[in-house]
Design an enzyme around this catalytic site. Structure first.
Site, mmCIF file in Angstrom:
data_model
loop_
_atom_site.group_PDB
_atom_site.id
_atom_site.type_symbol
_atom_site.label_atom_id
_atom_site.label_comp_id
_atom_site.label_asym_id
_atom_site.label_seq_id
_atom_site.Cartn_x
_atom_site.Cartn_y
_atom_site.Cartn_z
ATOM 1 N N GLU A 1 0.855 -1.201 0.000
ATOM 2 C CA GLU A 1 0.000 0.000 0.000
ATOM 3 C C GLU A 1 0.883 1.239 0.000
ATOM 4 O OE1 GLU A 1 -2.121 0.023 3.790
ATOM 5 O OE2 GLU A 1 -1.949 -2.145 3.681
ATOM 6 N N LYS B 1 2.239 4.650 1.400
ATOM 7 C CA LYS B 1 2.291 5.215 2.748
ATOM 8 C C LYS B 1 1.915 6.691 2.629
ATOM 9 C CE LYS B 1 5.189 5.434 6.821
ATOM 10 N NZ LYS B 1 5.020 6.868 7.057
ATOM 11 N N ASP C 1 1.309 10.516 3.371
ATOM 12 C CA ASP C 1 2.046 11.462 4.187
ATOM 13 C C ASP C 1 1.047 12.369 4.878
ATOM 14 O OD1 ASP C 1 4.141 12.723 5.302
ATOM 15 O OD2 ASP C 1 4.866 13.682 3.471
ATOM 16 N N TYR D 1 -6.068 1.938 7.010
ATOM 17 C CA TYR D 1 -5.020 0.991 6.620
ATOM 18 C C TYR D 1 -4.844 -0.195 7.559
ATOM 19 C CZ TYR D 1 -1.886 3.856 9.593
ATOM 20 O OH TYR D 1 -1.311 4.551 10.618
ATOM 21 N N LYS E 1 11.021 3.858 1.951
ATOM 22 C CA LYS E 1 10.832 5.301 1.796
ATOM 23 C C LYS E 1 11.228 5.779 0.402
ATOM 24 C CE LYS E 1 9.576 7.406 4.883
ATOM 25 N NZ LYS E 1 9.778 7.859 6.245
ATOM 26 N N CYS F 1 9.158 46.652 -16.043
ATOM 27 C CA CYS F 1 9.168 45.274 -16.533
ATOM 28 C C CYS F 1 10.606 44.872 -16.881
ATOM 29 C CB CYS F 1 8.281 45.153 -17.772
ATOM 30 S SG CYS F 1 8.431 43.546 -18.566
ATOM 31 N N CYS G 1 10.555 44.365 -21.041
ATOM 32 C CA CYS G 1 10.319 45.429 -22.027
ATOM 33 C C CYS G 1 10.458 46.827 -21.442
ATOM 34 C CB CYS G 1 8.944 45.253 -22.671
ATOM 35 S SG CYS G 1 7.594 45.602 -21.542
ATOM 36 N N CYS H 1 3.135 43.724 -15.759
ATOM 37 C CA CYS H 1 3.708 44.610 -16.773
ATOM 38 C C CYS H 1 2.544 45.080 -17.635
ATOM 39 C CB CYS H 1 4.717 43.827 -17.610
ATOM 40 S SG CYS H 1 4.988 44.510 -19.254
ATOM 41 N N CYS I 1 5.212 43.456 -25.263
ATOM 42 C CA CYS I 1 6.251 42.917 -24.365
ATOM 43 C C CYS I 1 6.587 41.510 -24.859
ATOM 44 C CB CYS I 1 5.724 42.883 -22.927
ATOM 45 S SG CYS I 1 6.794 41.950 -21.803
HETATM 46 N N1 5U1 Z 1 -0.527 2.353 4.391
HETATM 47 C C1 5U1 Z 1 -0.092 2.249 5.654
HETATM 48 N N2 5U1 Z 1 0.468 3.245 6.316
HETATM 49 N N3 5U1 Z 1 0.760 2.761 7.527
HETATM 50 C C2 5U1 Z 1 1.344 3.364 8.599
HETATM 51 N N4 5U1 Z 1 -0.132 1.153 6.392
HETATM 52 C C3 5U1 Z 1 0.390 1.449 7.586
HETATM 53 N N5 5U1 Z 1 0.562 0.698 8.682
HETATM 54 C C4 5U1 Z 1 1.121 1.267 9.759
HETATM 55 C C5 5U1 Z 1 1.523 2.616 9.741
HETATM 56 C C6 5U1 Z 1 2.143 3.225 10.932
HETATM 57 O O1 5U1 Z 1 1.321 0.564 10.892
HETATM 58 C C7 5U1 Z 1 0.954 -0.807 11.014
HETATM 59 C C8 5U1 Z 1 1.641 -1.727 10.101
HETATM 60 C C9 5U1 Z 1 1.367 -1.190 12.413
#
Ligand code: 5U1
Length: 671
Positions: free
Chosen positions: A113, A115, A117, A225, A313, A409, A412, A427, A433
């Site tokens: 999957e 991850k 942010d 997740y 990562k 500008c 020109c 401008c 220009c």
């Molecule tokens: N997609 C995903 N992100 N994530 C973050 N899965 C997932 N699983 C996590 C974490 C911290 O933790 C479990 C595997 C414990």
């Protein structure tokens, strides 16, 4: 006899839930925002009048509640773990070696999957109703953010189905999708308000609001997740658990895939890394999890991380570097943008040496000066930006120099003007220009506009600098003799460019409207305008109030269109283009009509005969809706080679999948 209040409440709730799902999950609104708001107001009125009809899963309960004085602490019944990291293919293979050895297997099944942010949260459902949401905190204790999480549109307040465990703790990530983040920040920047450094900070800041009415206004989205404490039955593998969560109405990743062995994990990683820039949200890696729960149990944990999962990562999307200087670029509307010249740095997978500083207000907000160490962010296909200053070389240092905005500008020499209420300087030179003219032609010729192949930046610079082109229409008057003598051009290249200029003369109304470069009229707005007015003359004659009736068009865009249409120079330029032979077939099909009306398509993978944008445009011209993600509402997925998770999801939902050759046959019959 009229409808009773309880019946009306139920109808309104069902309607609002359906509309919200179409809007948030399918990206395909089925009613205008005003209808949604009206239904919501009616429901609020009824619930105020009959408080006994209020339920905790009513859509009215998402709007936020009175501010808290502080967040309560929540102890996690099961600790929220973190993940071990892998920074190379080698690290991932070491992880797989440890797992296979411990399990005594030759090959292990992994669930892969992205991850996300964002911010990790835990959400508890009791008897299917959302009762608690908490941040991860230190893993053992988090903060109670229930009223904030309740405002997140794609978090169900009540789970659906007959098999929901009586106690279910769902864990996942809250993010702000990239396009919503850009929109949110652009609005904040225009209004002179605080902008967020990145979507993760914006998501974290939004969840940390003590006033959930503020959170309710932020475009947050959740993806589940994993699960924490569960009382009741769930399947015995990670992928099946996620599918079950999906069936309960929880959002899960469209990109999840189950694979056999570490080689397949590596291929998944490479494939997602290649798609990273185009994904709708920021990701910072891939999580690989041993799929079987029995195997997970046998592997157990080390300190705070499971032995059965690892995050590989991606390269960082934010890094520091030094600001060497600032150049000022003139855009097609005359806007003067400060562009930072940077000590080259590897960020988001590429080497970056320039970044936008937006405008003078942004420079002031950052307090940035030449010589400073700055954080550069490059995520998705958004241009690199400076998001903060990490270190200043002491204000008295000679190495530090203030950034001065030009008063004329830089291209020109015309005057520079700042419209009241706007952050940008412009401008006033117009098409005299050279920088503006070059930018106008670049936009006009670009892929989503007139799509003139071979008319690239270098050639445009030469054509304008040598005065071979002094207006867009001049592009269509170029001759082989003029082109063949230019640098890097010969007979063959000139013929090719002329052939593509000739080919581009036959275009479509939406493309032509977009190519005109009217301020804030992007591709989607151009399409909506073409579908509404069906002819250019009708569009240019439309008064502002009629323009505002078009989807996507608010008062500001309507004003830009009117101003453009009333400018004699623009009228002249359009008439020159038309007399140079630019033409398009008349538009006769409006959305909602046509052989594909009522169907929703998702285009995925790489098509051979055309780009995805063009394929979507062809589908919409036949009355279809197009969406970016697959859901139960998708009618058909058009899948080219390389289609991954969307194809898989369509298969699992039993949605029909068409390959390109079948699709082309269908088009031939329908168009
Ligand atoms: N997609 C995903 N992100 N994530 C973050 N899965 C997932 N699983 C996590 C974490 C911290 O933790 C479990 C595997 C414990």
């Amino acid at each position: 006899m009229g409808t009773s209040p309880d019946e009306e409440v139920l109808t309104l709730r069902a309607q609002l839930q359906r509309w919200a799902a179409a809007y948030f999950e399918l990206d395909a609104p089925v009613v205008p925002d005003a209808d949604y708001d009206q239904a919501m107001r009616r429901l609020e009125t009824l619930e105020r009048e009959f408080p006994n009809l209020v339920t905790s899963d009513s859509p009215t309960q998402r709007v936020g509640s009175a501010p808290l004085s502080e967040f309560e602490s929540v102890e996690h019944r099961l600790p929220m773990l973190s993940l071990d990291n892998a920074f190379s293919a080698e690290d991932l293979r070491d992880f797989d070696r440890r797992v296979t050895e411990r399990l005594g297997l030759l090959e292990v099944t992994y669930c892969c999957e992205p991850k996300l942010d964002g911010v990790a949260v835990s959400i508890v459902y009791e008897s299917g109703l959302l009762v608690l949401a908490a941040t991860r905190g230190d893993g053992a204790t988090g903060e109670n953010i229930t009223s904030n999480v309740r405002t997140i549109r794609n978090v169900p307040l009540a789970l659906k189905g007959d098999h929901v465990p009586p106690y279910l703790e769902v864990r996942g990530e809250v993010v702000i999708p990239r396009n919503a983040f850009e929109r949110m920040n652009a609005q904040a920047r225009d209004a002179g308000e605080k902008v967020f450094v990145n979507p993760r900070n914006a998501a974290a800041g939004s969840l940390r609001q003590l006033d959930s009415r503020i959170t309710a206004k932020r475009p947050l989205a959740f993806t589940a997740y994993s699960v924490g404490v569960v009382e009741g039955e769930l399947p015995a593998s990670h992928d099946a658990i996620l599918q079950a969560l999906g069936d309960f109405g929880l959002p899960i990743s469209d990109y999840m895939e189950t694979v056999e062995g570490v080689d397949a994990c590596e291929r998944y990683y490479q494939s997602l890394a290649a798609q990273r820039d185009g994904l709708p949200f920021d990701i910072d890696g891939i999580v690989f999890k041993v799929n079987g729960l029995q195997e997970q149990e046998r592997l157990g944990f080390v300190s705070r991380a499971p032995r059965w999962a690892i995050a590989r990562k991606f390269p960082a999307q934010e890094v520091s570097t030094q600001l060497l200087g600032v150049d000022f670029q003139v855009g097609r509307t005359g806007a003067i943008t400060p562009v930072a010249r940077l000590e080259p740095v590897f960020v988001g997978g590429v080497t970056v040496s320039n970044a936008t500083l937006h405008n003078a207000d942004e420079i002031a907000r950052l307090g940035v000066q030449v010589g400073d160490t700055v954080v550069v962010r490059r995520a998705g296909d958004v241009i690199p930006q400076i998001v903060s200053v990490t270190e200043s070389v002491g204000s008295s240092s000679a190495a530090r120099r203030a950034i001065e905005f030009p008063v004329r500008c830089p291209d020109c020499g015309s005057n520079v003007h700042r419209v009241e209420g706007e952050a940008v300087m412009r401008c006033v030179g117009g098409m005299s220009c050279a920088a503006q003219l070059k930018a106008v032609i670049r936009h006009f010729a670009s892929r989503k506009a007139m799509d003139i192949e071979g008319l690239g930046d270098k050639l445009i610079d030469q054509l304008v600098d040598d005065a071979l082109v002094t207006s867009v229409a001049d592009v269509f008057r170029l001759t082989k003799e003029q082109l063949a003598v230019l640098e890097r051009m010969g007979d063959k290249s000139s013929e090719n460019v002329l052939a593509s200029i000739d080919k581009a003369k036959t275009t479509s109304l939406p493309r032509f409207i977009y190519a005109l470069g009217i301020r804030e009229v992007g591709e989607a707005t151009a399409r909506a305008l073409a579908q509404h007015f069906l002819s250019l003359d009708e569009l240019l004659a439309a008064p502002a109030d009629v323009l505002e009736g078009v989807d996507d068009v608010g008062p500001v865009v309507a004003r830009h269109i009117s101003e453009f249409a009333h400018d004699e120079r623009n009228r002249q330029s359009i008439s020159d283009l038309l007399s140079s032979g630019v033409n398009w077939p008349s538009v006769s099909v409006v959305s909602g009509e046509g052989p594909l009306a009522g169907t929703t398509w998702v285009v995925t993978g790489k098509l051979e005969s055309m780009g995805r944008d063009d394929a979507e445009q062809r589908l919409r011209a036949l009355g279809a809706k197009t969406a970016s993600s697959v859901s139960a509402k998708t009618s058909t997925v058009l899948a080219g080679p390389g289609a991954g998770s969307k194809r898989k999801k369509a298969e699992s939902l039993g949605i029909s999948i068409m390959d390109e050759s079948e699709w082309l046959v269908m088009l031939r019959e329908m168009e």
